[in-house]
Design a protein around this motif. Structure first.
Motif, mmCIF file in Angstrom:
data_model
loop_
_atom_site.group_PDB
_atom_site.id
_atom_site.type_symbol
_atom_site.label_atom_id
_atom_site.label_comp_id
_atom_site.label_asym_id
_atom_site.label_seq_id
_atom_site.Cartn_x
_atom_site.Cartn_y
_atom_site.Cartn_z
ATOM 1 N N SER A 175 -5.101 -5.446 -19.635
ATOM 2 C CA SER A 175 -5.694 -4.741 -20.765
ATOM 3 C C SER A 175 -4.644 -4.299 -21.780
ATOM 4 N N GLN A 176 -5.120 -3.945 -22.953
ATOM 5 C CA GLN A 176 -4.255 -3.548 -24.057
ATOM 6 C C GLN A 176 -3.361 -2.376 -23.674
ATOM 7 N N GLY A 177 -2.055 -2.532 -23.948
ATOM 8 C CA GLY A 177 -1.100 -1.451 -23.728
ATOM 9 C C GLY A 177 -0.649 -1.269 -22.300
ATOM 10 N N VAL A 178 -1.083 -2.110 -21.383
ATOM 11 C CA VAL A 178 -0.747 -1.959 -19.963
ATOM 12 C C VAL A 178 0.566 -2.678 -19.660
ATOM 13 N N THR A 179 1.413 -2.032 -18.847
ATOM 14 C CA THR A 179 2.646 -2.640 -18.358
ATOM 15 C C THR A 179 2.543 -2.861 -16.854
ATOM 16 N N VAL A 180 2.766 -4.103 -16.438
ATOM 17 C CA VAL A 180 2.804 -4.451 -15.020
ATOM 18 C C VAL A 180 4.268 -4.678 -14.670
ATOM 19 N N LEU A 181 4.855 -3.772 -13.931
ATOM 20 C CA LEU A 181 6.282 -3.811 -13.607
ATOM 21 C C LEU A 181 6.475 -3.937 -12.108
ATOM 22 N N ASN A 182 7.085 -5.053 -11.689
ATOM 23 C CA ASN A 182 7.372 -5.280 -10.265
ATOM 24 C C ASN A 182 6.138 -5.027 -9.400
ATOM 25 N N THR A 183 4.998 -5.534 -9.855
ATOM 26 C CA THR A 183 3.723 -5.274 -9.199
ATOM 27 C C THR A 183 2.899 -6.551 -9.167
ATOM 28 N N ASP A 184 2.150 -6.765 -8.092
ATOM 29 C CA ASP A 184 1.269 -7.916 -7.980
ATOM 30 C C ASP A 184 -0.165 -7.523 -8.312
ATOM 31 N N THR A 185 -0.943 -8.495 -8.786
ATOM 32 C CA THR A 185 -2.375 -8.285 -8.973
ATOM 33 C C THR A 185 -3.128 -9.324 -8.151
ATOM 34 N N PRO A 186 -4.321 -8.976 -7.666
ATOM 35 C CA PRO A 186 -5.014 -9.876 -6.730
ATOM 36 C C PRO A 186 -5.673 -11.072 -7.398
ATOM 37 N N GLY A 187 -5.878 -11.021 -8.699
ATOM 38 C CA GLY A 187 -6.611 -12.072 -9.378
ATOM 39 C C GLY A 187 -8.073 -11.722 -9.506
ATOM 40 N N ALA A 188 -8.771 -12.425 -10.401
ATOM 41 C CA ALA A 188 -10.181 -12.154 -10.695
ATOM 42 C C ALA A 188 -10.387 -10.674 -10.965
ATOM 43 N N CYS A 189 -9.554 -10.134 -11.846
ATOM 44 C CA CYS A 189 -9.580 -8.691 -12.069
ATOM 45 C C CYS A 189 -9.165 -8.341 -13.494
#
Length: 215
Positions: A175-189
């Motif tokens: 999403s807008q303005g979000v930072t993902v730092l050294n983190t995994d996401t599961p997908g379909a999300c």
């Protein structure tokens, strides 16, 4: 593929004049560009055909996003073919100057991807899956030399960033303005910013990726 409002030779002249204007070092790029032009056009044509909102089989050099993609594919094609790195650098720099995108010619981008607005996009040498969507001021960057891995169908909305040892699962929509730092996401999300900079994911309400591509 149809070249809207131009021909192959006219497009070659147009691009060479741009390069001569911005980089007036007296060194002609025409020969290097001409030998890779057909493949560069074929690659951008394949990408255009995969994007739902664009007319299939038609490249418009005055469509800023299509021209952004063309300059990247052409530079990357030339680099793959062992071409003059100075010409590759000029094409990269021209793209940066005209379109405000930092996309180095050695980076392997997807065969089909979409840019909403190119201004402020910065992309590191990371792993990019097919059907990537990028918006303005999105960033993919390294942290201590480690680059992210983006799965298939990732969307980076405006002002978002994916940094370091992050692995984004297929169809992760940041999403807008979000930072993902050294983190995994599961997908379909859908990915949101949680308390203290943590990442929170929720399932999307519809197939967002289908809004962009002919899947």
């Amino acid at each position: 593929m149809e070249l809207k409002g131009t021909s192959r030779e006219a497009l070659l002249d147009y691009l060479c004049r741009q390069l001569d204007t911005f980089f007036p070092d007296g060194v002609s790029c025409r020969g290097e560009i001409e030998r890779c032009l057909n493949e560069g056009l074929a690659r951008v044509g394949h990408c255009i055909d995969g994007v739902k909102m664009w007319e299939k089989g038609r490249f418009d050099y005055l469509h800023s996003t299509q021209y952004t993609l063309f300059l990247y594919y052409l530079a990357n094609t030339l680099w793959r073919a062992g071409g003059d790195p100075r010409v590759c650098a000029k094409l990269f720099y021209l793209n940066k100057t005209l379109n405000g995108i930092d996309l180095f010619y050695e980076i392997e981008m997807p065969k089909v991807f979409f840019i909403g607005h190119s201004v402020g996009i910065v992309l590191a040498k990371a792993t990019y899956g097919e059907f990537l969507v990028l918006y303005q001021n999105s960033t993919v960057g390294k942290n201590h030399g480690v680059a992210p891995v983006l799965g298939e169908g990732v969307i980076l909305y405006p002002n978002s960033a994916v940094i370091g040892r992050s692995r984004l699962g297929d169809r992760s929509f940041v999403s807008q303005g979000v930072t993902v730092l050294n983190t995994d996401t599961p997908g379909a999300c859908c990915v949101y910013q949680g308390p203290g900079g943590t990442v929170v994911t929720k399932p999307p309400k519809h197939d967002i990726l289908a809004d962009f591509f002919r899947l």
